[in-house]
Scaffold this motif. Sequence first.
Motif, mmCIF file in Angstrom:
data_model
loop_
_atom_site.group_PDB
_atom_site.id
_atom_site.type_symbol
_atom_site.label_atom_id
_atom_site.label_comp_id
_atom_site.label_asym_id
_atom_site.label_seq_id
_atom_site.Cartn_x
_atom_site.Cartn_y
_atom_site.Cartn_z
ATOM 1 N N PHE A 98 0.950 -1.529 -0.330
ATOM 2 C CA PHE A 98 -0.127 -0.085 -0.534
ATOM 3 C C PHE A 98 0.852 1.150 -0.459
ATOM 4 C CE2 PHE A 98 -1.926 3.895 2.627
ATOM 5 C CZ PHE A 98 -3.049 3.907 1.560
ATOM 6 N N LEU A 99 2.288 1.142 1.123
ATOM 7 C CA LEU A 99 2.595 2.568 0.672
ATOM 8 C C LEU A 99 3.754 3.269 -1.044
ATOM 9 C CD1 LEU A 99 3.930 1.992 4.398
ATOM 10 C CD2 LEU A 99 2.754 3.562 3.949
ATOM 11 N N ALA A 100 4.220 1.173 -0.857
ATOM 12 C CA ALA A 100 5.015 1.402 -2.215
ATOM 13 C C ALA A 100 3.847 2.022 -3.081
ATOM 14 C CB ALA A 100 5.321 -0.076 -2.202
ATOM 15 N N VAL A 101 2.176 1.465 -3.865
ATOM 16 C CA VAL A 101 1.759 2.342 -4.049
ATOM 17 C C VAL A 101 1.232 3.962 -4.317
ATOM 18 C CG1 VAL A 101 -0.941 2.352 -5.368
ATOM 19 C CG2 VAL A 101 0.494 0.190 -4.441
ATOM 20 N N ARG A 102 1.261 3.899 -3.439
ATOM 21 C CA ARG A 102 1.103 5.634 -2.699
ATOM 22 C C ARG A 102 2.224 6.035 -3.447
ATOM 23 N NH1 ARG A 102 -2.828 7.445 -0.721
ATOM 24 N NH2 ARG A 102 -3.292 10.080 0.233
ATOM 25 N N ARG A 103 3.147 5.562 -2.950
ATOM 26 C CA ARG A 103 4.771 6.225 -3.214
ATOM 27 C C ARG A 103 4.452 6.779 -4.843
ATOM 28 N NH1 ARG A 103 10.655 5.306 -1.353
ATOM 29 N NH2 ARG A 103 11.395 6.787 -2.114
ATOM 30 N N LEU A 104 4.511 6.267 -5.353
ATOM 31 C CA LEU A 104 4.664 5.991 -6.604
ATOM 32 C C LEU A 104 3.041 6.889 -7.886
ATOM 33 C CD1 LEU A 104 5.195 2.002 -7.908
ATOM 34 C CD2 LEU A 104 6.856 4.124 -7.900
ATOM 35 N N ARG A 105 2.199 7.224 -6.211
ATOM 36 C CA ARG A 105 0.612 8.002 -6.884
ATOM 37 C C ARG A 105 1.541 9.438 -6.878
ATOM 38 N NH1 ARG A 105 -4.106 5.217 -5.251
ATOM 39 N NH2 ARG A 105 -4.855 3.538 -6.814
ATOM 40 N N LYS A 106 2.082 9.363 -6.200
ATOM 41 C CA LYS A 106 2.648 10.833 -5.372
ATOM 42 C C LYS A 106 3.675 11.521 -6.572
ATOM 43 C CE LYS A 106 3.817 13.379 -1.573
ATOM 44 N NZ LYS A 106 3.970 13.727 0.289
ATOM 45 N N GLU A 107 4.734 10.371 -7.011
ATOM 46 C CA GLU A 107 5.423 11.239 -7.971
ATOM 47 C C GLU A 107 5.039 11.134 -9.540
ATOM 48 O OE1 GLU A 107 8.066 8.125 -7.354
ATOM 49 O OE2 GLU A 107 9.737 8.445 -5.470
ATOM 50 N N ARG A 108 3.992 10.235 -9.113
ATOM 51 C CA ARG A 108 3.413 10.882 -10.704
ATOM 52 C C ARG A 108 2.365 11.973 -10.848
ATOM 53 N NH1 ARG A 108 0.344 6.064 -13.760
ATOM 54 N NH2 ARG A 108 0.069 7.642 -14.921
ATOM 55 N N ALA A 115 3.187 14.605 -9.061
ATOM 56 C CA ALA A 115 4.130 16.022 -8.814
ATOM 57 C C ALA A 115 4.457 16.357 -10.577
ATOM 58 C CB ALA A 115 5.896 15.670 -7.826
ATOM 59 N N ARG A 116 4.980 15.278 -11.303
ATOM 60 C CA ARG A 116 5.147 15.015 -12.510
ATOM 61 C C ARG A 116 3.821 15.757 -13.676
ATOM 62 N NH1 ARG A 116 7.958 10.000 -12.146
ATOM 63 N NH2 ARG A 116 5.869 9.102 -13.019
ATOM 64 N N GLY A 117 2.844 15.906 -12.617
ATOM 65 C CA GLY A 117 1.113 16.041 -13.337
ATOM 66 C C GLY A 117 0.780 15.276 -13.712
ATOM 67 N N GLU A 118 1.084 14.129 -14.039
ATOM 68 C CA GLU A 118 0.399 12.985 -14.884
ATOM 69 C C GLU A 118 -1.187 12.450 -13.803
ATOM 70 O OE1 GLU A 118 3.478 9.531 -15.765
ATOM 71 O OE2 GLU A 118 4.740 11.208 -16.705
ATOM 72 N N LEU A 119 -0.829 12.699 -12.387
ATOM 73 C CA LEU A 119 -1.681 12.245 -11.868
ATOM 74 C C LEU A 119 -2.453 13.397 -11.057
ATOM 75 C CD1 LEU A 119 -1.223 8.158 -9.898
ATOM 76 C CD2 LEU A 119 -3.273 8.913 -12.124
ATOM 77 N N SER A 120 -4.254 13.376 -10.483
ATOM 78 C CA SER A 120 -4.292 14.380 -9.811
ATOM 79 C C SER A 120 -4.072 14.225 -8.343
ATOM 80 C CB SER A 120 -6.067 14.766 -10.453
ATOM 81 O OG SER A 120 -6.969 13.182 -10.153
ATOM 82 N N ALA A 121 -4.666 15.102 -7.794
ATOM 83 C CA ALA A 121 -4.944 14.627 -5.804
ATOM 84 C C ALA A 121 -5.717 14.135 -5.831
ATOM 85 C CB ALA A 121 -4.508 16.434 -5.414
ATOM 86 N N GLU A 122 -7.011 14.153 -5.989
ATOM 87 C CA GLU A 122 -7.482 12.508 -5.823
ATOM 88 C C GLU A 122 -7.359 11.447 -5.902
ATOM 89 O OE1 GLU A 122 -8.375 15.485 -7.541
ATOM 90 O OE2 GLU A 122 -9.306 16.659 -6.598
ATOM 91 N N ASP A 123 -6.597 11.309 -7.654
ATOM 92 C CA ASP A 123 -6.318 9.984 -7.852
ATOM 93 C C ASP A 123 -4.963 9.467 -6.830
ATOM 94 O OD1 ASP A 123 -8.033 9.555 -9.823
ATOM 95 O OD2 ASP A 123 -6.060 10.802 -11.377
ATOM 96 N N VAL A 124 -4.533 10.421 -5.931
ATOM 97 C CA VAL A 124 -2.835 9.871 -5.344
ATOM 98 C C VAL A 124 -3.855 9.487 -3.443
ATOM 99 C CG1 VAL A 124 -1.251 11.098 -3.625
ATOM 100 C CG2 VAL A 124 -2.317 11.602 -5.985
ATOM 101 N N ASN A 125 -5.177 9.849 -3.180
ATOM 102 C CA ASN A 125 -5.243 9.889 -2.183
ATOM 103 C C ASN A 125 -6.401 9.003 -2.249
ATOM 104 O OD1 ASN A 125 -4.955 12.021 -0.698
ATOM 105 N ND2 ASN A 125 -6.184 13.604 -1.683
ATOM 106 N N LYS A 126 -6.676 7.963 -3.767
ATOM 107 C CA LYS A 126 -7.701 6.596 -3.646
ATOM 108 C C LYS A 126 -7.200 5.891 -3.021
ATOM 109 C CE LYS A 126 -11.340 9.010 -7.353
ATOM 110 N NZ LYS A 126 -10.840 8.532 -8.388
ATOM 111 N N GLY A 127 -8.068 4.543 -2.935
ATOM 112 C CA GLY A 127 -7.166 4.191 -2.041
ATOM 113 C C GLY A 127 -7.876 2.751 -1.443
ATOM 114 N N PRO A 128 -7.128 1.108 -1.260
ATOM 115 C CA PRO A 128 -8.331 0.090 -0.697
ATOM 116 C C PRO A 128 -8.693 0.565 0.685
ATOM 117 C CG PRO A 128 -6.382 -0.687 -1.281
ATOM 118 C CD PRO A 128 -6.401 0.872 -1.388
#
Length: 818
Positions: A338-348, A350-363
């Motif tokens: 879970f932590l690893a996925v969240r870290r990769l989402r946050k990095e994406r 930061a590059r503008g590839e994902l929105s903040a809402e997508d970063v916060n989503k999780g199971p």
Amino acid sequence: MPTETHPLPSNVPVCPVRGSVIYPTMVQHIDASRAISIGAIEAAMASDKVILIVSQKDKDIDDPQGSDLYDVGTACNVLRVRKNPDGTVQMLVSAVARVRASNYTRGDHLSADITPLSAATDDTVELQALSRELRERFEAIASGGKITAENVQTIGNKEDIGEMADHIAFNLDFKLEDKQALLELPSLTARIRKLLTLLDTEQEVQAVQAKIRAQVKEEIDKNQREYYLREQMKVIQKELQGGEDGEDGDEAEAFRTKIEALDLKPEVRKDIDREINRLARMHPDAAEASVIRTYLTWVTELPWNERSEDQLDVGAAATILDDDHYGLEKVKDRVLEFLAVRRLRKERAARGELSAEDVNKGPILVFTGPPGVGKTSIAQSIAKALGRKYVRIALGGARDESDIRGHRRTYIGAMPGRLIQGIRTAGTKNPVILLDEVDKLGSSYQGDPSAALLEVLDPAQNQHFTDHYLGVPFDLSEVMFIATANYPEQIPPALMDRMEVIDFSSYIEQEKLEIAKRYLLPRQLTQNGLKGNQIAFTDAALEKLISHYTREAGVRNLEREIGTVARKVARRIATGEVKRVKVTDKELDRYLGQPRHIPETEGKEDMVGVSTGMFYTPVGGDILFVETSISPGKGLVLTGQLGDVMKESARAALTYIKSNAERFHIDKARIDDSEIHIHVPAGAIPKEGPSAGGAMVTSLISALAGIPARHDVAMTGEMTLTGRYLPIGGLKEKVLGARRAGIKHIIMPKANESDLRDIPVHLRTSMRFHPCETVDQVLDVALVGGLKALETPRDGSAPAAPAPAKRKSTRRSPDARA
């Protein structure tokens, strides 16, 4: 000096002026500071005191030439000159006539030839009409306040219409170009027409200015009125309170200041501002004011935009989890994923590839398992690893929807729901919230709290969660929700569908031993005032504590028993009886009394009619014995507090034996003419489950065929009438119980082979597993001599099975599930 009877000189000094025009018949002061102007004044005074006042085309030029000046100016008589201490000169002039300048020459000053402008002949009737119109327009303009009252009176008293026109043009704020144009027109009629046009424009400008002024004044008056009313209200409230100098008068303003700092969304701010305005209009002692005050306090103390910065270092998180918990490898792996996925989402992101809402989503994780296995404590470790605040919400026994959504403010003593209360306690909008005992939610006429959780645990909806008390949406999408449950089957399916299940299995004895040494023992020594060198437990003592004094899946009771021993040792040390104590397995009786649980052990020898089964309980697995006796009579007798499923397993086993009696060389008449008694010892313990079929059929066949069943073999699995061996659950716990009892061989359904990976490697290597797909394969392992001995004809009828030895059970356990 020229007058009406004396002509003007042909060449005069020139005094340039900036930004203004002087008309004939006017007397005006002129301040001169430039050398060119002062030189012209001195030259005029040295001759016939006549000077030309002419305007510059560009007022920014300090040393103008003839080309920088207009062609038409005003010839003036110099009446008086005064030199100032700062070197400037003030001149008083009387304007005489409009003149055209030419042939500019430059010495110490400018001089020019001048020619008076000849006056044009005007129509008397038209001039009279224009004169009336000019006076009316002037009065309208004067009423707007553009001209001082003194000048209004002076201008209005002018009999000469030309002089009046010149004075109006001089006193109004026209452009320099327009004033110069009026000076250059020789015809009085033309000048008045031009002036009327300028006055029309001025009137329009004044009308627009008046409108703007009225609007501004209205807005200012409104704000001032509200300010005055608020100040008056404060004074009135103070008077009504007997002059007390409290904070009630400033309370609404204090809330406004706090709300401003929260940076709320417009739709939320609108509702809250309405409540603040209501509070400002109320008496502070009113009952409704108290309700609004409490509401606003809740709103201002919520962390609308406060967040904890996530610590997404997977390596550091792994260290924290390992330090806090022993074992639970699957759970730890899932958390680190879970932590690893969240870290990769946050990095994406930061590059503008994902929105903040997508970063916060999780199971949404739900930890299921028996009590005391670390579900709640590992949630705390997750919060610690993430660097987030931790909030625990106990849902056991909650039967009211308002526990989740809060009460509406119309009720006395209304409060927000537990979620909003937890958010306020955390102080951030992204804490880890543990929903503890979610399987124990109830429902009543007041609503179903589990239904209220459907919105909370849905990532697509919870960003607009509206608590009944708040009445405005609060974003829960950044919260990490973790639920716990002992019995997942009791969670409503719709709620379960929103969560990812992570199962916590029971601890094996080796894990309990390590947990006791690493965590439980140091904690209990600290709580009971003991030092590490004052008490020592041997491994044998801890192992006996685990097996003989506790019977649980987790370690809570184990910690209590360690605490009991520590307290008794503390008493002996405090009284001076001893200085330090070493607790061995033989000394446990002294501190804890007789063992409360005697683990079942394997049979001492192979016996006819006695097979060994395995069962599962929430506190772990163990073995059980199935005993069958054949005696004269008819029918099937089942004893030992068997449940309906186990009774059906016994009947199915008997039917299977009848169907295969000829193959197994068993006399059918003997089956029909005998009372078959199946008993499962420990009759005080209810037993139920679908996995005792193998043990039932082995015990029955052993008794009917007279072939002993092996005492070192334990089995689990369900059978069908056609002889298939079906998979079961809880294999790990059952195997651990069998290993504790000394069993070396395990019969299990072949479909459960994948479950062997959950069993520790050292146990898999020290035991032998026999995966079976049919009952024949079970019998081949479970009976002495195997299937070959069963299918070989035996002389005469099969001997009656000897009465099985009585087994005394001292176990105290919850309901067993085979």
